[in-house]
Design an enzyme around this catalytic site. Structure first.
Site, short mmCIF file in Angstrom:
data_model
loop_
_atom_site.label_atom_id
_atom_site.label_comp_id
_atom_site.label_asym_id
_atom_site.label_seq_id
_atom_site.Cartn_x
_atom_site.Cartn_y
_atom_site.Cartn_z
CE1 TYR A 49 12.19 -10.81 -28.95
CE2 TYR A 49 10.95 -12.03 -27.32
CZ TYR A 49 11.59 -10.87 -27.71
OH TYR A 49 11.64 -9.79 -26.89
CG ASP A 63 12.09 -8.94 -17.98
OD1 ASP A 63 13.28 -8.65 -18.22
OD2 ASP A 63 11.14 -8.66 -18.74
CG ASP A 90 14.26 -8.31 -24.57
OD1 ASP A 90 14.68 -7.14 -24.62
OD2 ASP A 90 13.40 -8.68 -23.75
CG ASP A 92 16.43 -6.18 -21.11
OD1 ASP A 92 15.30 -6.51 -21.52
OD2 ASP A 92 17.02 -6.81 -20.22
CG HIS A 117 13.31 -5.87 -29.13
ND1 HIS A 117 13.21 -5.42 -27.84
CD2 HIS A 117 12.82 -7.12 -29.13
CE1 HIS A 117 12.67 -6.36 -27.08
NE2 HIS A 117 12.44 -7.42 -27.84
CD GLU A 119 12.99 -2.70 -22.60
OE1 GLU A 119 12.61 -2.53 -21.43
OE2 GLU A 119 12.97 -3.81 -23.17
CB CYS A 127 7.27 -7.28 -17.98
SG CYS A 127 6.02 -7.89 -19.15
NE ARG A 160 9.51 -2.99 -24.89
CZ ARG A 160 9.55 -3.90 -23.92
NH1 ARG A 160 10.03 -5.11 -24.16
NH2 ARG A 160 9.15 -3.61 -22.70
CD GLU A 190 5.51 -4.99 -25.00
OE1 GLU A 190 4.61 -5.31 -25.81
OE2 GLU A 190 6.28 -5.80 -24.47
CG ASN A 213 4.94 -9.14 -26.82
OD1 ASN A 213 4.83 -10.36 -26.88
ND2 ASN A 213 5.41 -8.52 -25.75
#
Length: 301
Positions: A49, A63, A90, A92, A117, A119, A127, A160, A190, A213
């Protein structure tokens, strides 16, 4: 075998999908650089990952959606290239709207990603385990998922949702169903805050591949891969663990160097030259070029 001599005829996306379809949970530890990727492979893991938080922190950034598509491609190339393993990346919020998502999808797949993924936050994103996240409208997120699916070749697309904190469990499940209708292969719920919520989310989407996660210091309880499988999850990530361990060790190193004016007190905690060369297959690279004579390691002093 070095990555220069490795040729896998099966795409990373196909290999990721084939492994996901096996009955046992797919364990995906975070690897924040090529060295970590090689060490995870040597430990026996079958996929990796690549965390946005770990990439950002590696660059000295928070982040908050500050890194670019090309920044991420740099990490994908070293992690996927060094290890040869399928990598979940990721992505985002997709780096923009539908067309931007399609560009990102193509770039990440070309760089070697096996899965991404997306989101359903809006920028500046946070985060998933922090407060006051702002969500995109469900239809807007579904359009991004559809765009990624349209642009990919073999890559697995995971949607996500961060909706639990703001909208509740039923709304998060409803969003997940919409994202599945848009073409998502799996769902990543998440920041589920207790085991009962994790179980109920899985029960609300029977048969759907779900990702859990297991980040440290977050809102979700720490469970083993086996426990998550029993709850109905098919993938698990430990996104920032390698970076946390490496950063803690580096902090100790710099403190020791400052206090003792030498690295001698830290030698027993260091990877030796021989161990490093073994991990990166130094002599395998030398053997590919007959003009390079085999190096002799210096004797420890």
């Amino acid at each position: 075998m070095t990555w220069l001599a490795r040729h896998d005829p099966v795409s990373a996306g196909r290999r990721f999908r084939d492994r996901l379809n096996r009955p046992d949970i797919y364990r995906l530890p975070g690897a924040h650089n090529g060295q970590a990727a090689l060490q995870a492979r040597a430990a026996g893991f079958e996929g990796l990952y690549l965390s946005g938080a770990a990439m950002s922190a590696s660059m000295g950034l928070p982040d908050l959606g500050l890194i670019t598509i090309e920044d991420v491609c740099f990490f994908i190339r070293q992690v996927a290239g060094a290890s040869g393993l399928p990598v979940l990346v990721d992505a985002d919020t997709g780096y923009g709207e539908a067309l931007n998502v399609m560009v990102m999808t193509r770039r990440f797949e070309e760089a070697g990603a096996g899965a991404i993924h997306l989101e359903d936050q809006i920028l500046p994103k946070k985060c998933g385990h922090l407060s006051d996240k702002r969500l995109a409208a469900p239809a807007e997120m579904a359009a991004k998922v559809a765009a990624a699916v349209k642009a990919r070749r073999d890559m697995v697309v995971i949607a996500r949702t961060d909706a639990l904190a703001n909208e509740g469990l039923d709304a998060a499940i409803a969003r997940a169903r919409l994202y599945l209708q848009a073409g998502a292969d799996a769902i990543f719920p998440e920041a589920l805050t207790d085991i009962d919520l994790m179980r109920r989310f899985a029960q609300g989407l029977p048969g759907v591949p779900l990702l859990a996660n297991m980040t440290e210091f977050g809102r979700t309880p720490q469970l083993t891969g086996a426990e998550l499988q029993d709850l109905g999850y098919r993938m698990v990530i430990w996104p920032v663990s390698s970076l946390r361990v490496a950063n803690h060790a580096q902090q100790q190193l710099y403190a020791a160097l400052r206090d003792h004016d030498t690295t001698a007190p830290m030698l027993e905690q260091m990877q030796t030259r021989a161990q490093l060369y073994d991990v990166i297959d130094y002599f395998g690279f030398e053997a590919l070029d007959q003009s390079i004579s085999k190096s002799v390691l210096p004797e420890p002093r």
